[in-house]
Design an enzyme around this catalytic site. Structure first.
Site, short mmCIF file in Angstrom:
data_model
loop_
_atom_site.label_atom_id
_atom_site.label_comp_id
_atom_site.label_asym_id
_atom_site.label_seq_id
_atom_site.Cartn_x
_atom_site.Cartn_y
_atom_site.Cartn_z
N CYS B 186 0.77 -1.11 0.13
CA CYS B 186 -0.11 -0.05 -0.02
C CYS B 186 0.88 1.14 -0.17
O CYS B 186 1.41 1.83 0.95
CB CYS B 186 -1.02 -0.27 1.37
SG CYS B 186 -1.98 1.34 1.28
N ASN B 440 -30.46 2.92 9.11
CA ASN B 440 -31.70 2.28 8.80
C ASN B 440 -32.03 2.44 7.26
O ASN B 440 -33.22 2.62 7.13
CB ASN B 440 -32.95 2.56 9.81
CG ASN B 440 -32.53 1.97 11.11
OD1 ASN B 440 -32.02 1.01 11.16
ND2 ASN B 440 -32.82 2.95 12.02
#
Lengths: 783, 544
Positions: B186, B440
């Protein structure tokens, strides 16, 4: 009902016999439980589910409940409970969320009775009602508690913990309808079994999960809880708000807690991680376990008292695959091993001494402490019940003050402040420090500095020049190295042997005894030492030393401090040598002028003689030549307790001497000196020393803990931000009370009203005012 | 910034202040200094116009830093001044850098990501904190700012691990970060921490490779390798070797610190690749001095969806996959309802777990064309061949780890907190935050209970590491996670460097970018916890 059970158990308890014993299980245990008559124990774990009979001498495997070819996760138990009324009834909580009941009365091999799979997550705990045969309660990771009627196929009521995982459920022993549940978020709830819609009461008991709870078997209102925060707390539930009445701090997270039968204040705990022991605590004495069982080799997962009315047998199961029965009489008692005496030196040489009262009072004929000693009665418990083993807790604290007033440590502070350690040429530093020492009436230190200058400065400057300052000392130049070297060594040897002598003296074994003896030791101590010094001088027959002694004798009072200080210091240095401690401690209250004088001065003085003689003898010796001597000199100072001298010389000499002394010793000196400086609140000096030191371990000291946490002065909440503005109230947090600007840099504030501001502004303000500039009416005090 | 503008360093610091006037003061100073430098090089520049010559590389560094500030500084005034200053310099005929690509992520169009300039007060505060602490606001934080609650917890933990009191010296910490990130090639994280490492006084020599570093750090290489790729192989012998190595030995507290750092950076590498984080503007590959090319779009822009080329494709995709979200929701509902009907037998459950575990191994992470420039990072690992792939090809089995026997909540936490105070608490909060985070919503639908889906993702990752929850039906995973999603998860967790934009796009097409980032957070934290559990278990075993 109650009465009945008591009678039968009382009969039963008389029949319990046994010893400390164990047996190997095939697999790690997760939980254990005993049947009512204390004759059998069930062990449950991921790969084990067995019943053992408790016989006199051993565990005997009675029954393996893991039957069938296919291993089922329903057997992988997180918890097990044996019904306390029905001998044949057991319940287990499975890691896959099943609650299973087992009927030992079944004729078939498979004893499984009922299976409830209503929980979605691992069930952590099952609990039978203490008196109802058919009522079973379970608490699960999914945040629900369910009450089962064993005559029905499914739960009769469900209690919701609002999606917080339930770690433990316990029916109250006394209130028929009440049960307690503990949760992963630190809460404990009380429920009425008839009202599944809402808990009766909730309070936060711990930070982090509450792993366990246990109702007191006798006292209606007491609930013990244990959590991941390493605490055991006892709550009084009879009042309106649950009140914490006792708190025990353990060393690891508390996995189980069980009250000890028949002992009102005892409870047993075990840990979930790291610590494998089982502790029995007297909650009134929370700092040390009452008893410890140390048999297990891996974490203890289940503990249970063998019989509900017998406090002498404890059973435990562990991850190390063993099942133990512990006899209480075989337990380790940490109290017996704990040091019953506490000892501490004050900054000014005072000595505080705490000891169990019984030890002190047993020594009836003890003479009163001499001099300015006082005794403070400090801490004493009334025995609530003379029969209790643990109640004997009382101790006396005595403080011995040094008989001279406390200003005696002034020399240390002054020296620390006045010494120059860097920033000038070497010779100037030495001269300056020598002057400082001389002004503080410490001739030997002063001389040492001068010597150092002579030894290490450029020979071209000429030794005569430096010597001329030393007054009578040139007299001694007739001594050769050869004569003096062995002598000084000899002297040190004697110093050591003197200590040894004292070590051998009786009286170390018993502290009160020792105290008494100290005076005698004291008396004989001084003369002995004096004689050593004296004899030595005589042996060597060196007339100049007598002269030396005389000069010294003029100022015995001023050189006293080194002794007082040094004693204290040696204790810091050698905490592992108790005899040494005792000897020193014995000395300190009664240091009398002369002996300290001689002890301190004789060796040093003769030492400086050696060094002074040298340059004259062969003035062109390389400076390295002196290193061994200087090294010995430094060690000598350090050993005598004047670590200040050792460190100061070390810093001033720098590279010249550093390589001669091993890093550990240097670090040790530095640490001791810095510690002392900080105790005297000489922060600047201590920081300077840290900065000037070359030990990596020391220089990093002022790199650590450089964070200062502050609260906003407006909204009183912690300032999480860097900078000047509180992110909550959007105000500049550190405004000066005088000029109302933000203070950047030195901020001084009153610790009473926490108003403050720029150092200068506040100083100016206080010249004319005594009240707070903020107008809060506080009479500010700045220290 | 390097040594030569040490004196200006203090001024860069000043830009992080919350006090506008001190920022202005610092800015003023920088302006002056830059202008002085500009004037100094002007004559030379006339002679040798090549940018990058040694005389003005110094200036270039400053210019790049200014460019970064003009885009990423959370303070409006600083951004404005920097832009202005750059423009002034350009007017003087000096070539100024421009950012390569746009936005912090290759996968997510810049316009989707929160602009530094338009954030609500709480996010602004978080940004300011981060900027004050690090003098930068990295791309990772920007992408995470989709979820400010999490970001706060993440930054607090990271700040504590890297900067606050702890058993390891600062340069060790950054070096360990470099080691961990290098394991996954990385380069983004490696570059970031190479800078930090040098800034805290790290020895440049160490950067030549692990064998130039002290023996003590070299020894960490072994568990770095194991933790990154096959954490289940970690045994107490490994731990013992680290703790009992004479003068090179680690203390337990240091080891815990190192392990937390390693796992944090392994999983952060996953996140970096999973979200296609772009190099920082002021790091290599984040900017260029070349004038914009004729086409006006660089490759990244196109890949980024910032160009117009991709629009058509997206539309097509959307139509095709229209029912995806609804289907998923339907399945979740079904699972919820019929859970009790067919209760699978225990063996069935066990088989399901095993199947999922084995299958997860066989999910092929595509060997893709995209080869991440492994520049000079590879020097940090001694054994490049040691990867996840090797053993899965050989068909080795991951042993099963029972979560109930060693869980973070009960065991791991206590151990960490005991040896490295406060960190246990922070990690605990971070894990819980990631696990419980929900709005939600699912794509365009509101009021959806996503706990089932989140749990499936979390457990699937743990399943790949062999961690089994007795109370979970692994059949659910098959129902909820489709193949392309599994490929993405698998790649991201096991060999993050192979993650491609195609993978990122091909799962959950209808979902918002913020939701995909959310998934990434879950993956990251689940991976970290899994690694940590294995490491801590080994340490516990050593201790008992």
């Amino acid at each position: 009902m109650e009465k009945m059970s008591r009678v039968t158990t009382a009969l039963g308890s008389s029949s319990i016999t046994g010893r400390t014993m164990f047996c190997h299980l095939d697999a790690p245990a997760n939980a254990i439980s005993v049947c009512r008559d204390a004759a059998q124990v069930v062990v449950a774990g991921r790969n084990i589910f067995k019943i053992y009979a408790l016989e006199e001498e051993q565990f005997v495997e009675k029954l393996n409940l893991r039957v069938g070819r296919k291993p089922s996760l329903n057997f992988s138990c997180a918890d097990v409970m044996w019904h306390q009324m029905e001998e044949n009834l057991l319940a287990t909580a499975a890691t896959n969320g099943a609650v299973v009941t087992w009927n030992l009365g079944k004729p078939s091999r498979n004893k499984q009775d009922q299976l409830f799979t209503e929980h979605k997550r691992t069930v952590n705990k099952v609990c039978f009602h203490p008196t109802e045969a058919y009522m079973l309660l379970s608490g699960s990771q999914d945040g629900f508690m369910k009450c089962f009627d064993l005559r029905k196929k499914e739960s009769v009521s469900t209690f919701s913990g609002q999606s917080e995982s339930v770690r433990d459920v316990q029916f109250s022993m006394k209130d028929y309808f009440t049960f307690a549940a503990s949760f992963e978020n630190g809460n404990v709830q009380l429920w009425d079994i008839r009202r599944p819609d809402r808990y009766e009461r909730m309070f936060t008991a711990h930070t982090g999960p509450v792993f366990c709870c246990d109702w007191h078997p006798d006292d209606r209102g007491w609930l013990a809880t244990g959590g991941r925060d390493k605490m055991v707390k006892v709550w009084d539930m009879t009042t309106n708000r649950a009140k914490e009445i006792y708190c025990v701090q353990t060393i690891a997270s508390v996995a189980r807690v069980k009250w000890r039968p028949e002992k009102k204040f005892h409870l047993a705990t075990c840990s979930m991680m790291v610590d494998h022991n089982i502790y029995v605590w007297d909650i009134r004495r929370p700092f040390i376990p009452f008893a410890t069982f140390e048999e297990h080799k891996d974490v203890t997962t289940g503990i249970v008292w063998r019989h509900q009315h017998d406090p002498h047998y404890l059973l435990s199961g562990s991850k190390d695959s063993t099942l133990y029965q512990h006899m209480f009489k075989d337990a380790t008692r940490p109290v017996d091993k704990a040091n019953p005496e506490g000892l501490c030196f004050g900054l000014m040489g005072d000595l505080a001494f705490a000891v169990n009262e019984s030890l002190v009072s047993s020594d009836g004929g003890r003479k009163p402490y001499p001099g300015g000693d006082r005794r403070y009665p400090f801490f004493s418990f009334k025995k609530p019940n003379p029969t209790e083993q643990f109640a004997h807790v009382s101790s006396a604290l005595s403080v011995f003050e040094t008989d001279l007033d406390s200003s005696r440590m002034d020399w240390f502070v002054k020296t620390a402040q006045l010494y120059l350690l860097s920033g000038k040429p070497f010779t100037e530093l030495c001269d300056h420090n020598a002057t400082v020492a001389r002004e503080l009436k410490r001739p030997q230190v002063s001389t040492t500095w001068t010597m150092l200058r002579i030894m290490f400065s450029d020979p071209a400057l000429g030794p005569n020049h430096s010597l001329s300052k030393l007054g009578g000392l040139p007299l001694m130049n007739s001594f050769s190295m050869k004569e003096m070297g062995p002598e000084s060594r000899l002297e040190r040897c004697k110093g050591e042997s003197r200590q040894d002598n004292i070590h051998l003296e009786p009286g170390n074994s018993h502290i009160s005894n020792n105290n008494e003896e100290n005076e005698e030791t004291e008396g004989s101590d001084g003369p002995t030492e004096y004689m050593f010094g004296d004899a030595e001088l005589d042996d060597d027959d060196l007339y100049p030393l007598e002269h030396d002694n005389q000069t010294v004798a003029e100022e015995p009072v001023y050189t006293l401090p080194p002794e007082a200080f040094q004693l204290r210091h040696e204790i810091i240095d050698n905490p592992s040598v108790p005899e040494h401690l005792q000897q020193d401690k014995a000395d300190s209250p009664h240091v009398s002028g002369n002996e300290a004088e001689v002890a301190c001065l004789t060796p040093i003085e003769s030492f400086s003689l050696i060094s002074i003689s040298q340059p004259l003898y062969s003035p062109h010796l390389h400076a390295n030549f002196f290193c061994p001597i200087v090294r010995e000199m430094l060690s000598h100072y350090a050993e005598r307790g004047d670590v200040q001298m050792a460190v100061s010389v070390l810093i001033v000499l720098g590279e010249k001497i550093r390589k001669e002394i091993d890093d550990l010793t240097q670090e040790h000196w530095y640490m001791s000196y810095i510690d002392l400086l900080q105790r005297f609140e000489l922060w600047n000096v201590s920081n300077e020393v840290i900065k000037l030191s070359t030990c990596s371990a020391i220089t990093c000291l002022n790199q650590t803990s450089t964070t200062l946490h502050i609260n906003c002065s407006n909204c009183k909440r912690p300032m999480s931000n860097k900078g000047w503005i509180c992110d909550r109230c959007r105000q500049c947090a550190s405004a000066c009370a005088v000029c109302h600007h933000v203070v950047k840099g030195l901020f001084v504030w009153c610790q009473g009203c926490s108003h403050g501001g720029h150092l200068e502004h506040i100083m100016n303000w206080l010249k004319n005012n005594s009240h707070c500039p903020a107008g809060c009416g506080h009479l500010c005090e700045y220290t | 910034m390097e040594m030569q503008h040490q004196e200006s360093l203090g001024r860069w610091d000043g830009l992080g202040s919350r006090d506008a006037s001190s920022r202005a003061e610092a800015m003023e100073f920088i302006c002056q200094e830059v202008m002085r430098k500009v004037e100094a090089i002007e004559p030379i520049k006339a002679a040798t116009p090549a940018p990058g010559s040694s005389s003005n590389s110094d200036l270039n560094d400053i210019l790049v830093h200014l460019l970064m500030l003009s885009r990423r500084c959370p303070f409006e005034d600083v951004r404005g001044r920097c832009t202005q200053l750059l423009r002034d310099i350009q007017d003087l005929g000096i070539r100024i850098p421009r950012p390569l690509g746009s936005g912090p992520s290759r996968f997510i169009p810049e316009k989707e990501i929160l602009q530094v300039s338009k954030v609500d007060a709480s996010t602004q505060a978080i940004f300011e904190d981060a900027f004050a602490a690090l003098r930068r606001l990295d791309n990772i934080s920007l992408v995470m700012s989709f979820h400010p609650q999490y970001l706060e917890s993440f930054l607090r933990t990271q700040h504590y691990l890297l900067q606050m009191d702890g058993p390891l010296p600062l340069h060790y910490r950054h070096y360990i970060c470099i080691m961990a990130a290098a394991r996954h090639q990385c380069s983004y994280l490696v570059n970031l921490h190479v800078n930090d490492f040098l800034q805290v006084g790290g020895n440049t020599k160490w950067l030549n490779g692990l064998n130039e570093a002290p023996q003590k750090l070299q020894q960490l290489g072994e568990i770095n390798k194991i933790l990154a790729h096959r954490p289940w192989l970690l045994t107490k012998e490994h731990i013992e070797r680290l703790l009992k190595a004479e003068e090179h030995s680690w203390s337990l507290a240091e080891l815990i610190h190192a392990v937390v750092l390693l796992t944090h950076y392994h999983s952060l590498s996953s996140f970096t690749f999973g979200c296609g984080i772009m190099p920082e503007i002021n790091c290599d590959g984040g900017h260029t001095f070349r004038p914009p090319s004729v086409s006006q779009y660089c490759v990244c822009d196109i890949a980024n969806g910032n160009g117009h080329a991709n629009h058509h494709n997206d539309l097509l995709g959307n139509q095709e996959m229209c029912g995806e979200v609804e289907e998923l929701m339907e399945r979740m509902k079904q699972l919820q309802e019929c859970r009790d009907d067919e209760e699978a037998s225990q063996e069935e459950m066990a088989t399901r777990f095993e199947r999922e575990k084995t299958e997860s191994m066989l999910v092929v992470t595509s060997e893709d064309e995209e080869c991440v420039p492994s520049r000079d990072i590879s020097r940090h690992f001694e054994d490049t061949s040691y990867g996840y792939q090797d053993f899965s090809r050989r068909g080795e089995q991951v042993p099963t780890f029972r979560a109930q026997d060693y869980s973070w909540e009960d065991h791991g936490f206590s151990l960490v907190n005991r040896l490295y105070p406060d960190v246990g608490q922070m990690l605990d909060e971070k894990f819980q935050m990631a696990y419980n985070l929900t709005y939600n919503t699912m794509a365009t639908h509101k009021d959806v209970d996503t706990s089932m889906l989140r749990r499936a993702i979390w457990n699937y990752i743990h399943c790949m590491f062999g961690i089994r929850y007795d109370d979970y039906d692994y059949g659910e995973i098959n129902q909820l996670l489709d193949r392309s999603f599994k490929i993405y998860i698998k790649t991201m967790v096991c060999s993050p460097e192979k993650t491609t934009k195609r993978m990122y796009e091909s799962f959950w097409r209808q979902f918002q970018h913020s939701e995909k980032v959310h998934v990434n957070l879950l993956l990251m934290e689940a991976r970290m916890q899994a690694e940590l559990l294995y490491a801590l278990r080994a340490i516990t075993r050593y201790m008992t």
